[in-house]
Design an enzyme around this catalytic site. Structure first.
Site, PDB file in Angstrom:
ATOM      1  CB  CYS A 111     -15.453 -18.229  45.167  1.00 17.53           C
ATOM      2  SG  CYS A 111     -16.051 -18.500  46.859  1.00 17.53           S
TER       3      CYS A 111
ATOM      4  CD  GLU B 136     -21.118 -19.486  40.692  1.00 20.25           C
ATOM      5  OE1 GLU B 136     -21.854 -18.482  40.521  1.00 20.25           O
ATOM      6  OE2 GLU B 136     -19.940 -19.428  41.045  1.00 20.25           O
TER       7      GLU B 136
END
Length: 271
Positions: free
Chosen positions: A2, A114
């Protein structure tokens, strides 16, 4: 992993969702659609209120800096590198094990970003041709639109160069716990893929479902072996993902438009 996420919900909303008992209006943060390491973020945690006669843990909404600085660190410089802690080893790594035992938090998010390297660019890279891979960002979020409750840790660090009464004498920092990305089909997937989170990246933030919130936040639970089951990923198939503009790749860009779903990946991308 993350490395970037979105957090647009206000403190009143978060206080209701997480049954927060204490938060300070003057500590409110503006909606952030491109949260990057070293920024201040909201965290939900259970902890006694400082200087209060009642020492029971109180659920609080606090502002923390993203990038954990261990209490024993000589300087805070390494915090920007410690934004993620692996669920598989968080209980044993020196930088995280104390926080895992006693200082766990929830980092609320809308979802996280992402990136997938573009197909044509990746082929050029494999062939040894000098071209920087172009990456397509995806936004990953709960399919039902609920808050993405990321498992986190927090830590205190004392800046010994400052006097006790200095407002920056103490740093409170945090890290997101990550786990293996799901290989099962997404609840809602783009028509042309990716079809599972693992198609985007092998890691993802560990999402805590509401039935685990109280146990995760409880600071009286310090038995490491008893805590480790809380690191198990939730039921699969709760997430969706969709492509968003590559503008999110620049941390200077910030606005609700970054969350707009594209009809498909931008030109030259993998999916």
């Amino acid at each position: 992993m993350c490395g970037r996420y979105a957090a647009s919900r206000g403190p009143e909303d978060l206080a209701g969702v997480f049954e927060v008992e204490k938060w300070e209006p003057e500590e409110s943060l503006e909606p952030d659609y491109n949260v990057a390491p070293t920024k201040e973020v909201y965290a939900v945690l259970d902890r006694p209120v400082k200087d209060a006669a009642d020492k029971r843990p109180v659920r609080q909404l606090r502002r923390l800096k993203w990038g954990l600085v261990p209490s024993w660190a000589k300087t805070p410089e390494g915090g920007a590198r410690m934004i993620n802690a692996r669920a598989e080893t968080v209980h044993e790594k020196p930088s995280y094990r104390r926080a895992f035992a006693a200082r766990r938090c929830i980092l609320p998010a809308d979802g996280y970003y992402e990136w997938v390297t573009g197909g044509q660019e990746r082929d050029l890279e494999v062939e040894g041709k000098k071209k920087r891979p172009r990456k397509q960002p995806y936004f990953v979020l709960p399919a039902d639109g609920s808050v993405f409750a990321m498992a986190g840790l927090y830590e205190f660090w004392r800046d010994r160069t400052l006097p006790d009464d200095h407002p920056q004498a103490w740093w409170t920092t945090c890290s997101v716990i990550t786990t293996e990305a799901e290989t099962s089909p997404l609840a809602v997937a783009p028509a042309d893929g990716p079809y599972a989170l693992a198609d985007i990246h092998p890691r993802m933030p560990l999402m805590l479902t509401p039935d685990r919130w109280d146990a995760w936040l409880d600071p009286t639970r310090t038995d490491v072996e008893g805590l480790r089951p809380l690191l198990e990923p939730p039921t699969e198939g709760l997430m969706r993902a969709y492509p968003v503009t590559t503008a999110v790749s620049n941390v200077r860009n910030n606005g609700a438009e970054l969350l707009k779903e594209l009809d498909g990946p931008e030109e030259g991308t993998l999916f």
